[in-house]
Design a protein around this motif. Sequence first.
Motif, short mmCIF file in Angstrom:
data_model
loop_
_atom_site.label_atom_id
_atom_site.label_comp_id
_atom_site.label_asym_id
_atom_site.label_seq_id
_atom_site.Cartn_x
_atom_site.Cartn_y
_atom_site.Cartn_z
N ILE A 73 19.68 4.44 100.06
CA ILE A 73 18.29 4.74 100.46
C ILE A 73 18.07 6.26 100.44
N ASN A 74 19.04 7.01 100.95
CA ASN A 74 18.94 8.47 100.99
C ASN A 74 18.90 9.03 99.56
N ALA A 75 19.73 8.51 98.65
CA ALA A 75 19.75 8.98 97.26
C ALA A 75 18.43 8.69 96.56
N ALA A 76 17.89 7.51 96.82
CA ALA A 76 16.59 7.15 96.22
C ALA A 76 15.50 8.10 96.70
N HIS A 77 15.55 8.44 97.99
CA HIS A 77 14.55 9.36 98.53
C HIS A 77 14.70 10.74 97.88
N ARG A 78 15.96 11.22 97.69
CA ARG A 78 16.20 12.50 97.06
C ARG A 78 15.68 12.51 95.61
N ARG A 79 15.88 11.42 94.88
CA ARG A 79 15.37 11.32 93.50
C ARG A 79 13.85 11.41 93.47
N GLN A 80 13.20 10.76 94.41
CA GLN A 80 11.73 10.83 94.47
C GLN A 80 11.26 12.26 94.74
N VAL A 81 11.94 12.95 95.64
CA VAL A 81 11.57 14.33 95.97
C VAL A 81 11.78 15.23 94.75
N MET A 82 12.89 15.07 94.03
CA MET A 82 13.16 15.87 92.84
C MET A 82 12.14 15.59 91.74
N ALA A 83 11.78 14.31 91.57
CA ALA A 83 10.78 13.95 90.56
C ALA A 83 9.44 14.58 90.89
N TYR A 84 9.07 14.58 92.15
CA TYR A 84 7.80 15.19 92.56
C TYR A 84 7.82 16.69 92.30
N GLU A 85 8.96 17.34 92.67
CA GLU A 85 9.06 18.78 92.45
C GLU A 85 9.01 19.10 90.96
N TRP A 86 9.67 18.29 90.13
CA TRP A 86 9.65 18.52 88.69
C TRP A 86 8.23 18.33 88.15
N ASN A 87 7.55 17.27 88.60
CA ASN A 87 6.19 17.01 88.14
C ASN A 87 5.25 18.14 88.52
N SER A 88 5.34 18.65 89.71
CA SER A 88 4.45 19.75 90.12
C SER A 88 4.76 21.00 89.32
N ALA A 89 6.04 21.27 89.05
CA ALA A 89 6.39 22.44 88.22
C ALA A 89 5.87 22.25 86.80
N GLU A 90 5.96 21.04 86.28
CA GLU A 90 5.47 20.75 84.93
C GLU A 90 3.95 20.91 84.85
N VAL A 91 3.26 20.47 85.88
CA VAL A 91 1.80 20.62 85.92
C VAL A 91 1.42 22.10 85.90
N ILE A 92 2.15 22.90 86.67
CA ILE A 92 1.88 24.34 86.71
C ILE A 92 2.15 24.97 85.33
N ARG A 93 3.30 24.59 84.70
CA ARG A 93 3.65 25.14 83.39
C ARG A 93 2.60 24.77 82.34
N ARG A 94 2.17 23.53 82.37
CA ARG A 94 1.16 23.09 81.39
C ARG A 94 -0.18 23.77 81.64
N GLY A 95 -0.52 23.98 82.89
CA GLY A 95 -1.76 24.70 83.21
C GLY A 95 -1.73 26.12 82.67
N GLN A 96 -0.57 26.78 82.83
CA GLN A 96 -0.43 28.14 82.31
C GLN A 96 -0.53 28.14 80.78
N ARG A 97 0.07 27.14 80.15
CA ARG A 97 0.00 27.05 78.68
C ARG A 97 -1.44 26.83 78.22
N LEU A 98 -2.17 25.99 78.95
CA LEU A 98 -3.59 25.77 78.61
C LEU A 98 -4.39 27.07 78.72
N ASP A 99 -4.10 27.85 79.75
CA ASP A 99 -4.79 29.14 79.90
C ASP A 99 -4.48 30.05 78.71
N GLN A 100 -3.20 30.07 78.29
CA GLN A 100 -2.82 30.89 77.14
C GLN A 100 -3.55 30.41 75.88
#
Length: 164
Positions: A25-52
Amino acid sequence: MTEFWLILAALLIGIPGALFIVMQINAAHRRQVMAYEWNSAEVIRRGQRLDQLEKLTKDAQKKIAELTKENFELRAQVAKLERLATDAIQAPAPDDKTFNVAVFNQEVRRAHMMGQKHRNLDDKWAEINYEEVSAANEDAVRKKMLRKYPPERGFVIESVTLKR
């Protein structure tokens, strides 16, 4: 409520089994947190690329506008120079005579005979077109006409006659 399930699980499958379930259960929770952090970083990166890309698009559109304006100005200059050249060629000198020149286009004539249209020239060029040209002699007339109607483009000078 969670404690109840842990106690029940410990009683049924033992402490190692309960510990295993808690770790899963703890590992599954950690995977969800990492996926969320990766998704938010990806959204930020893509937003910056769109601005460029938007900035590059604006720069390209500005450059296209500048080149279009320059192209328009150059075309106007070419048209003006062509008018000046035509006027200079057609301006009669005091000792010039006037000649009638018969011209047609062989390519247009051939296309017309085959029931087609020429890609660049009007159908009127299949027939003989007459033009008045001022020059000192017949050779000068032919030189002027060859510059204006080059044989490489299919033009044929049918005749040159002195106008009376």
